[in-house]
Design an enzyme around this catalytic site. Structure first.
Site, PDB file in Angstrom:
ATOM      1  N   ASP A   1      25.785  12.841  15.846  1.00 30.47           N
ATOM      2  CA  ASP A   1      27.055  12.251  15.405  1.00 30.47           C
ATOM      3  C   ASP A   1      27.740  11.519  16.561  1.00 30.47           C
ATOM      4  O   ASP A   1      28.369  10.475  16.374  1.00 30.47           O
ATOM      5  CB  ASP A   1      27.979  13.342  14.849  1.00 30.47           C
ATOM      6  CG  ASP A   1      27.311  14.115  13.724  1.00 30.47           C
ATOM      7  OD1 ASP A   1      26.682  13.469  12.868  1.00 30.47           O
ATOM      8  OD2 ASP A   1      27.399  15.353  13.710  1.00 30.47           O
TER       9      ASP A   1
ATOM     10  N   HIS B   1      28.806  19.311  10.939  1.00 28.86           N
ATOM     11  CA  HIS B   1      27.760  18.288  10.793  1.00 28.86           C
ATOM     12  C   HIS B   1      27.411  18.058   9.327  1.00 28.86           C
ATOM     13  O   HIS B   1      26.335  18.429   8.865  1.00 28.86           O
ATOM     14  CB  HIS B   1      26.512  18.660  11.601  1.00 28.86           C
ATOM     15  CG  HIS B   1      25.414  17.640  11.458  1.00 28.86           C
ATOM     16  ND1 HIS B   1      25.519  16.363  11.969  1.00 28.86           N
ATOM     17  CD2 HIS B   1      24.216  17.680  10.823  1.00 28.86           C
ATOM     18  CE1 HIS B   1      24.426  15.674  11.669  1.00 28.86           C
ATOM     19  NE2 HIS B   1      23.618  16.450  10.964  1.00 28.86           N
TER      20      HIS B   1
END
Ligand code: NAD
Ligand code: LMR
Length: 332
Positions: A165, A192
């Site tokens: 990310d 996530h």
């Protein structure tokens, strides 16, 4: 020139020897991740384990001329693979297909991760565990519960790998701003999956983006995984960028273990930040040290928009975490 490259590959700057095990080393992530770990001079012993194909990957990777041994292990050799490990990276499990959420992987991956955590608890209870297998928001709590049950839980050594990310945030911001992604450092907090992925753009120089551009950018970072799943069209999800992300995170963990200073990564850990609100795990900036987590950083100043995203993420995280914890308790 060739001589220079060769000598650089052989010159180790590592002051200590580290054994790193990859569980799921034969897979889409496992293979390139194993290669990148072979290039890390702190890794002196690389143990590659999978239910299929690990010896082949190990033989292949072992020809790369860096100063480490590589060995592949089959399912009946998990004890040998894990014993003495300093770091265990787990990308074992199934990836998404188009139309699936990460949570749709839970039924398959929960038991895979649970069983690998049991083996880690038994054969390498002091290792740092780096969990890549999805859904990370639930698999990390599963591992924690297994380790607690076995009496070896060390919250400083359990990490959900959310580095992809962070990489995506750098890349996507740079595409909008016309900058070099190498110089774009974006803190990404939460968890996530989808709305739990929160890039803190207000803490970058891009804090004044018009609202529509900001929203589009945040959405792209939150759902970047979907782009790859769609493009691979049934053949899996991100593997190469994830291998890079996993190798970077593992490298930082090793740097911390080796006593290097100011090693900071965003990662999903057992976190004090919102425990009083029932959120047991949360991703934020963490300083990595000789014992694993040295300091969990606060989120810093947030915009009103980001405050809203964090609030929404907490609700989802509480559910995701409970799902993992309940599974581990009910299916020991
Ligand atoms: P893959 O199917 O290509 O590879 C998975 C590997 O795990 C296979 O080689 C398989 O044999 C192995 N495996 C299955 N059960 C095992 C077990 N019990 N023990 C050891 N190995 C076992 O999948 P992939 O693309 O490498 O993805 C793996 C996981 O990583 C998926 O769950 C995916 O969703 C996740 N992922 C996470 C992130 C992240 O940012 N954390 C990013 C990408 C993918
Ligand atoms: C990703 O972010 O790429 C991974 O979590 C894999 C996925 O399922 O999207």
């Amino acid at each position: 020139m060739f001589g220079k490259i060769a000598s650089r590959n052989f010159s180790s700057t590592a002051s200590t020897a580290y054994k790193v095990a990859v569980l799921g080393a034969g897979g889409g992530i496992g293979q390139p991740l194993s290669l990148l770990l072979k290039l890390n001079h702190k890794v002196t012993d690389l143990a590659l384990y999978d239910i299929k194909g690990a010896p082949g990957v190990a033989a292949d990777v072992s020809h790369v001329p860096t100063n480490s041994t590589v060995k592949g292990y089959n399912p009946d050799q998990i004890k040998e693979a894990l014993t003495g490990s300093d770091v265990i990276v787990i990308p074992a499990g199934v990836p998404r297909k188009p139309g699936m959420s990460r949570d749709d992987l839970f039924n398959t991956n929960a038991s895979i991760v649970r069983d690998l955590a049991k083996a880690a608890a038994e054969y390498s209870p002091n290792a740092a565990l780096l969990i890549i297998s999805n859904p990370v928001n639930s698999t990390v709590p599963i591992v924690a519960e297994v380790l607690k049950e076995k009496g070896v839980y060390n919250p400083k050594k359990l990490f959900g790998v959310t580095t992809l990310d962070v990489l995506r945030a750098s890349r996507f911001v740079s595409e909008v701003a016309g900058t070099n992604p190498v110089n774009e450092k974006v803190t990404v907090v939460g968890g996530h999956s989808g709305v739990t992925i929160i890039p803190l753009l207000s803490q970058t120089v891009h804090k004044s983006l018009p609202t529509d551009k900001r929203d589009a950018l945040v959405h792209r970072i939150q759902f970047g995984g979907d782009e790859v799943v769609k493009a691979k069209d049934g053949a899996g999800s991100a593997t190469l960028s994830m291998a890079q992300a996993g190798a970077r995170f593992a490298s930082s963990v090793l740097d911390g273990l080796a006593g290097e200073r100011d090693v900071i990564e965003c990662t999903f850990v057992d976190s004090p930040l919102f425990k009083d609100e029932g959120v047991e795990f949360f991703s934020s900036k963490v300083t990595l040290g000789v014992d694993g987590v040295e300091k969990v950083h606060g989120l810093g100043e947030l915009s009103d928009y980001e405050e809203g995203l964090v609030k929404e993420a907490k609700d989802t995280l509480i559910k995701n975490i409970k799902k993992g914890t309940d599974f581990a308790k009910q299916n020991p």
